[in-house]
Design an enzyme around this catalytic site. Structure first.
Site, PDB file in Angstrom:
ATOM      1  NE  ARG A   1      10.263   3.502   3.884  1.00 54.49           N
ATOM      2  CZ  ARG A   1       9.388   4.157   3.136  1.00 54.49           C
ATOM      3  NH1 ARG A   1       9.480   5.446   2.989  1.00 54.49           N
ATOM      4  NH2 ARG A   1       8.410   3.508   2.543  1.00 54.49           N
TER       5      ARG A   1
ATOM      6  CB  CYS B   1       1.137   3.795   7.555  1.00 51.60           C
ATOM      7  SG  CYS B   1       1.517   4.213   5.857  1.00 51.60           S
TER       8      CYS B   1
ATOM      9  CB  THR C   1       3.603  12.952   5.333  1.00 48.95           C
ATOM     10  OG1 THR C   1       2.815  11.757   5.151  1.00 48.95           O
ATOM     11  CG2 THR C   1       3.270  13.932   4.244  1.00 48.95           C
TER      12      THR C   1
HETATM   13  N1  LIG Z   1       3.005   2.996   1.985  1.00 45.33           N
HETATM   14  C1  LIG Z   1       1.791   2.929   2.497  1.00 45.33           C
HETATM   15  O1  LIG Z   1       1.341   1.886   2.952  1.00 45.33           O
HETATM   16  C2  LIG Z   1       0.889   4.130   2.497  1.00 45.33           C
HETATM   17  C3  LIG Z   1      -0.494   3.946   2.542  1.00 45.33           C
HETATM   18  C4  LIG Z   1      -1.316   5.045   2.514  1.00 45.33           C
HETATM   19  C5  LIG Z   1      -0.768   6.312   2.515  1.00 45.33           C
HETATM   20  N2  LIG Z   1       0.582   6.475   2.518  1.00 45.33           N
HETATM   21  C6  LIG Z   1       1.100   7.837   2.504  1.00 45.33           C
HETATM   22  O2  LIG Z   1       1.488   8.143   1.187  1.00 45.33           O
HETATM   23  C7  LIG Z   1       2.626   8.997   1.194  1.00 45.33           C
HETATM   24  C8  LIG Z   1       3.741   8.376   0.390  1.00 45.33           C
HETATM   25  O3  LIG Z   1       4.115   7.165   1.015  1.00 45.33           O
HETATM   26  P1  LIG Z   1       4.958   6.035   0.268  1.00 45.33           P
HETATM   27  O4  LIG Z   1       4.915   4.839   1.160  1.00 45.33           O
HETATM   28  O5  LIG Z   1       4.513   5.910  -1.126  1.00 45.33           O
HETATM   29  O6  LIG Z   1       6.404   6.686   0.319  1.00 45.33           O
HETATM   30  P2  LIG Z   1       7.737   6.106  -0.364  1.00 45.33           P
HETATM   31  O7  LIG Z   1       8.838   6.498   0.523  1.00 45.33           O
HETATM   32  O8  LIG Z   1       7.551   4.698  -0.765  1.00 45.33           O
HETATM   33  O9  LIG Z   1       7.855   6.942  -1.720  1.00 45.33           O
HETATM   34  C9  LIG Z   1       7.909   8.283  -1.795  1.00 45.33           C
HETATM   35  C10 LIG Z   1       8.750   8.689  -2.993  1.00 45.33           C
HETATM   36  O10 LIG Z   1       8.710  10.106  -3.047  1.00 45.33           O
HETATM   37  C11 LIG Z   1       9.975  10.577  -3.460  1.00 45.33           C
HETATM   38  N3  LIG Z   1      10.095  11.961  -3.057  1.00 45.33           N
HETATM   39  C12 LIG Z   1      10.339  12.476  -1.842  1.00 45.33           C
HETATM   40  N4  LIG Z   1      10.304  13.822  -1.880  1.00 45.33           N
HETATM   41  C13 LIG Z   1      10.034  14.151  -3.163  1.00 45.33           C
HETATM   42  C14 LIG Z   1       9.878  15.396  -3.824  1.00 45.33           C
HETATM   43  N5  LIG Z   1       9.958  16.539  -3.173  1.00 45.33           N
HETATM   44  N6  LIG Z   1       9.625  15.368  -5.145  1.00 45.33           N
HETATM   45  C15 LIG Z   1       9.528  14.211  -5.799  1.00 45.33           C
HETATM   46  N7  LIG Z   1       9.656  12.992  -5.236  1.00 45.33           N
HETATM   47  C16 LIG Z   1       9.899  12.987  -3.919  1.00 45.33           C
HETATM   48  C17 LIG Z   1      10.957   9.635  -2.812  1.00 45.33           C
HETATM   49  O11 LIG Z   1      12.195   9.627  -3.506  1.00 45.33           O
HETATM   50  C18 LIG Z   1      10.208   8.287  -2.896  1.00 45.33           C
HETATM   51  O12 LIG Z   1      10.578   7.574  -4.059  1.00 45.33           O
HETATM   52  C19 LIG Z   1       2.944   9.245   2.657  1.00 45.33           C
HETATM   53  O13 LIG Z   1       2.299  10.388   3.087  1.00 45.33           O
HETATM   54  C20 LIG Z   1       2.338   8.039   3.340  1.00 45.33           C
HETATM   55  O14 LIG Z   1       2.013   8.293   4.681  1.00 45.33           O
HETATM   56  C21 LIG Z   1       1.424   5.410   2.484  1.00 45.33           C
END
Ligand SMILES: NC(=O)c1ccc[n+]([C@@H]2O[C@H](COP(=O)([O-])OP(=O)(O)OC[C@H]3O[C@@H](n4cnc5c(N)ncnc54)[C@H](O)[C@@H]3O)[C@@H](O)[C@H]2O)c1
Length: 428
Positions: free
Chosen positions: A334, A263, A80
């Site tokens: 990123r 984040c 997001t």
């Molecule tokens: N990374 C962190 O530290 C963290 C911590 C807490 C919350 N979050 C939240 O969790 C969410 C995910 O973050 P992340 O760091 O895991 O992201 P990320 O970029 O590591 O992974 C997301 C994955 O989702 C896939 N993706 C994107 N659109 C898609 C779709 N429509 N269908 C299927 N797969 C899809 C991408 O290819 C990617 O592999 C975000 O909202 C983020 O803010 C992240």
């Protein structure tokens, strides 16, 4: 029971693997390259060890959406991010929600783990699912549970990349659900993998709680960054002030630095966007963002000052920039503020080399990334900028970095206080 986790990133992958110790899990991602790697037990984020793949016997990774049909749980963990204008970019979340809507069955539970502003789950995702699936949304206002409908929940993730201590199984998991029955189902799901569960009073409350965790951290760091600017002018060392003030029982420990990643530097904008939409323009949150976003410029200005003072010309200078991921011990680049700073130095036409032992990339904007000190030329840099120092390499770096500096007029910039104070020309 069939569980689908959508988005195999930092959040989705470890969660899917843990859940698959007990239940059948489909790990779905739109990125086919990622899926092929996962099938070979390779995680390019370096967050999951091989042994955890081996333990997960009931997982199936796929980018084929036909496998998602009729799951009992759909967990959405897609990015997001924000747009260029700093407003929430919900395109990926909406796309994932549409996918869920097309594959959902009656009595399924849809859980959002992605970070969102309060109201997103029920005001944006639920209407999409209702419209496409033609199912009812079963919530607190529903008379019965045994209707042709679906439930929702928001269960935010607190994963901290690079942190092997605060993993999902050890931290408190916040859950919420559309009604008591949904909460019961969601609780049963997470209690098999989390030791402590906190049931939030509503979906909106859980969404708000997640967003303020990172907003609070952002503002605290912004305060210390501002103090660091003040103390620089007063010729006081910020880290020494923090060590002194930190002896008080209720002084919270934060350090100055550049805030990057996806984040802490992003989530506050989700909250300020929502706040503006209901007629309130936040001051403190946006001021904090402005300070933190401006830190690379502030550091650059100080580097330029040092160059003038030591009579070194950028176009003739060689700079070694240490650490380019968005924070320590992660491969993720990123929204890395270190890269932002490198790009600014590049514009001044300095010759910059990057040393980063953990990031996956070989090049960043035409700049080669060196993976070890040994691969660099000795006695060749005017300047070393220590930015992100990965734990594993601290000792070698400390012991040997001087060998890579030229003899005269050298500059050491130690953004995060890696070296003793007297060894650097500038630190925050
Ligand atoms: N990374 C962190 O530290 C963290 C911590 C807490 C919350 N979050 C939240 O969790 C969410 C995910 O973050 P992340 O760091 O895991 O992201 P990320 O970029 O590591 O992974 C997301 C994955 O989702 C896939 N993706 C994107 N659109 C898609 C779709 N429509 N269908 C299927 N797969 C899809 C991408 O290819 C990617 O592999 C975000 O909202 C983020 O803010 C992240």
């Amino acid at each position: 029971m069939k569980i689908v986790v959508i988005g195999m990133g930092y959040v989705g992958l470890p969660l899917a693997l843990l859940l698959s110790k007990k239940d059948n899990v489909i790990g779905y991602d739109i990125n086919s390259k990622k899926i092929n790697q996962l099938k070979k037990n390779i995680d390019d984020t370096n967050e999951v060890e091989k042994k955890n793949f081996n333990k997960a016997k009931k997982i199936f990774f796929t980018n084929d959406s036909s496998y998602l049909k009729n799951a009992d749980f759909f967990i959405i963990a897609v990015p997001t991010p924000i747009k260029k204008n700093k407003e929430p970019d919900l395109r990926l979340l909406k796309k994932a929600t549409i996918l869920v809507a097309k594959n959902i069955k009656s009595q399924s539970v849809v859980i959002l783990e992605s970070t969102v502003f309060p109201g997103t789950t029920e005001n944006i995702c639920v209407p999409i699912i209702k419209r496409i699936s033609k199912l009812e949304y079963i919530n607190k206002n529903s008379f019965k549970n045994d209707v042709k409908g679906f439930y929702c929940g928001f269960c935010p993730e607190r994963v901290n990349p690079g942190d092997k201590e605060h993993t999902i199984d050890k931290i408190t998991k916040v859950i919420s659900g559309s009604n008591q029955y949904a909460i019961k189902k969601i609780n049963n799901l997470y209690k098999s993998i989390c030791k402590k569960i906190y049931i939030s009073s509503s979906i909106k409350t859980a969404e708000a709680a997640k967003i303020i965790e990172n907003t609070q951290r952002d503002i605290n760091i912004a305060l210390i960054n501002e103090l660091s600017k003040i103390f620089k002018l007063l010729k006081i060392d910020t880290r020494e002030v923090l060590a002194t003030a930190g002896t008080k029982w209720n002084f919270s420990k934060y350090f100055p630095g550049m805030v990057g990643g996806h984040c802490i530097g992003v989530d506050p904008y989700y909250l300020t966007y929502k706040s503006k939409s209901v007629g309130f323009k936040p001051n403190v949150i946006l001021a904090g963002r402005k300070i933190n976003d401006g830190m690379s410029n502030y550091i650059l200005k100080n580097i330029i000052k040092l160059y003038k003072k030591k009579n070194i010309i950028f176009t003739k200078s060689r700079i070694l920039f240490v650490g380019c991921s968005f924070k320590e011990n992660v491969t993720d680049t990123r929204n890395s503020k270190s890269i932002e700073l490198v790009e600014k130095l590049n514009k001044l036409k300095a010759k910059v080399d990057i040393l980063d032992q953990v990031i996956n990339k070989d090049k960043i904007k035409d700049i080669k990334v060196f993976k070890s000190l040994k691969s660099l030329d000795k006695n060749s840099y005017d300047t070393i900028i220590f930015s992100v120092i990965h734990d594993k390499f601290k000792n070698t770096l400390k012991k040997n970095y001087k060998e890579y500096l030229k003899n005269k007029k050298k500059i050491i910039v130690d953004i995060n206080g890696f070296l003793p104070k007297s060894d650097s020309d500038f630190r925050l």
